[in-house]
Design a protein around this motif. Structure first.
Motif, mmCIF file in Angstrom:
data_model
loop_
_atom_site.group_PDB
_atom_site.id
_atom_site.type_symbol
_atom_site.label_atom_id
_atom_site.label_comp_id
_atom_site.label_asym_id
_atom_site.label_seq_id
_atom_site.Cartn_x
_atom_site.Cartn_y
_atom_site.Cartn_z
ATOM 1 N N SER A 219 32.060 15.831 -59.074
ATOM 2 C CA SER A 219 32.242 14.505 -59.670
ATOM 3 C C SER A 219 30.907 13.925 -60.135
ATOM 4 C CB SER A 219 32.925 13.563 -58.683
ATOM 5 O OG SER A 219 32.120 13.381 -57.541
ATOM 6 N N LEU A 220 29.843 14.138 -59.358
ATOM 7 C CA LEU A 220 28.527 13.632 -59.756
ATOM 8 C C LEU A 220 27.994 14.358 -60.986
ATOM 9 C CD1 LEU A 220 26.889 13.206 -56.246
ATOM 10 C CD2 LEU A 220 27.728 11.409 -57.769
ATOM 11 N N ILE A 221 28.198 15.659 -61.036
ATOM 12 C CA ILE A 221 27.733 16.429 -62.192
ATOM 13 C C ILE A 221 28.511 16.020 -63.437
ATOM 14 C CG2 ILE A 221 27.618 18.743 -63.188
ATOM 15 C CD1 ILE A 221 27.013 19.758 -60.341
ATOM 16 N N SER B 92 17.704 23.212 -62.055
ATOM 17 C CA SER B 92 17.583 22.446 -60.811
ATOM 18 C C SER B 92 18.936 21.897 -60.369
ATOM 19 C CB SER B 92 16.608 21.291 -60.990
ATOM 20 O OG SER B 92 15.331 21.766 -61.278
ATOM 21 N N ILE B 93 19.732 21.425 -61.308
ATOM 22 C CA ILE B 93 21.066 20.903 -60.987
ATOM 23 C C ILE B 93 21.958 22.029 -60.490
ATOM 24 C CG2 ILE B 93 23.133 19.815 -61.955
ATOM 25 C CD1 ILE B 93 21.178 18.405 -63.943
ATOM 26 N N ARG B 94 21.884 23.173 -61.147
ATOM 27 C CA ARG B 94 22.697 24.334 -60.754
ATOM 28 C C ARG B 94 22.328 24.804 -59.344
ATOM 29 N NH1 ARG B 94 21.471 29.449 -61.052
ATOM 30 N NH2 ARG B 94 19.735 29.079 -62.465
ATOM 31 N N LEU C 20 22.001 33.751 -48.969
ATOM 32 C CA LEU C 20 21.860 34.797 -49.988
ATOM 33 C C LEU C 20 23.194 35.220 -50.621
ATOM 34 C CD1 LEU C 20 19.142 36.999 -48.262
ATOM 35 C CD2 LEU C 20 18.849 35.276 -50.046
ATOM 36 N N THR C 21 24.239 34.462 -50.417
ATOM 37 C CA THR C 21 25.522 34.753 -51.067
ATOM 38 C C THR C 21 25.358 34.625 -52.578
ATOM 39 O OG1 THR C 21 26.724 33.829 -49.187
ATOM 40 C CG2 THR C 21 27.941 34.051 -51.255
ATOM 41 N N PRO C 22 25.793 35.640 -53.349
ATOM 42 C CA PRO C 22 25.666 35.553 -54.811
ATOM 43 C C PRO C 22 26.456 34.355 -55.360
ATOM 44 C CG PRO C 22 26.219 37.780 -54.130
ATOM 45 C CD PRO C 22 26.335 36.913 -52.915
ATOM 46 N N ASN C 23 25.846 33.656 -56.286
ATOM 47 C CA ASN C 23 26.452 32.452 -56.844
ATOM 48 C C ASN C 23 27.741 32.733 -57.594
ATOM 49 O OD1 ASN C 23 24.369 30.922 -55.795
ATOM 50 N ND2 ASN C 23 23.120 31.196 -57.623
ATOM 51 N N ILE C 24 27.821 33.872 -58.256
ATOM 52 C CA ILE C 24 29.039 34.217 -58.996
ATOM 53 C C ILE C 24 30.212 34.367 -58.032
ATOM 54 C CG2 ILE C 24 30.134 36.011 -60.405
ATOM 55 C CD1 ILE C 24 27.376 36.511 -61.646
ATOM 56 N N THR D 125 30.694 26.014 -62.931
ATOM 57 C CA THR D 125 29.249 25.861 -63.001
ATOM 58 C C THR D 125 28.916 24.649 -63.867
ATOM 59 O OG1 THR D 125 29.058 27.251 -64.947
ATOM 60 C CG2 THR D 125 28.912 28.362 -62.813
ATOM 61 N N VAL D 126 27.648 24.262 -63.885
ATOM 62 C CA VAL D 126 27.213 23.121 -64.694
ATOM 63 C C VAL D 126 27.535 23.369 -66.172
ATOM 64 C CG1 VAL D 126 25.222 21.748 -65.397
ATOM 65 C CG2 VAL D 126 25.405 22.551 -63.041
#
Length: 82
Positions: free
Chosen positions: A19-21, A38-40, A56-60, A70-71
């Motif tokens: 919601s903030l993004i 930085s936001i991501r 270390l969990t992959p972001n994908i 994603t942003v």
């Protein structure tokens, strides 16, 4: 019971990050790459904390598992989908 817990996590995610993004996406959409990065990074860190994932969990995998955008995806959703 587990499904209710996941719904609570989804609500926390939406309240804290998405919601903030989405609120600031108009300003951030045209920002330089370093600000978007930085936001991501902040979004991914909050997701890992909410869902108790290792650092270390992959972001994908994180985005797929938590069904979050994603942003960049939020930007396209808010500006190009009528």
């Amino acid at each position: 019971m587990a499904k209710q817990f996941l719904n609570i996590l989804c609500l926390k995610n939406f309240a804290l990050t998405q919601s903030l993004i989405e609120y600031g996406i108009v300003a951030w959409g045209g920002a330089v790459k370093t600000i978007i990065t930085s936001i991501r990074i902040a979004q991914n860190m909050i997701l890992k904390i909410i869902y108790k994932k290792p650092r270390l969990t992959p972001n994908i995998l994180l985005n797929i598992e938590t069904l979050t955008l994603t942003v960049k995806q939020l930007y396209f959703k808010n500006h190009f989908i009528i």
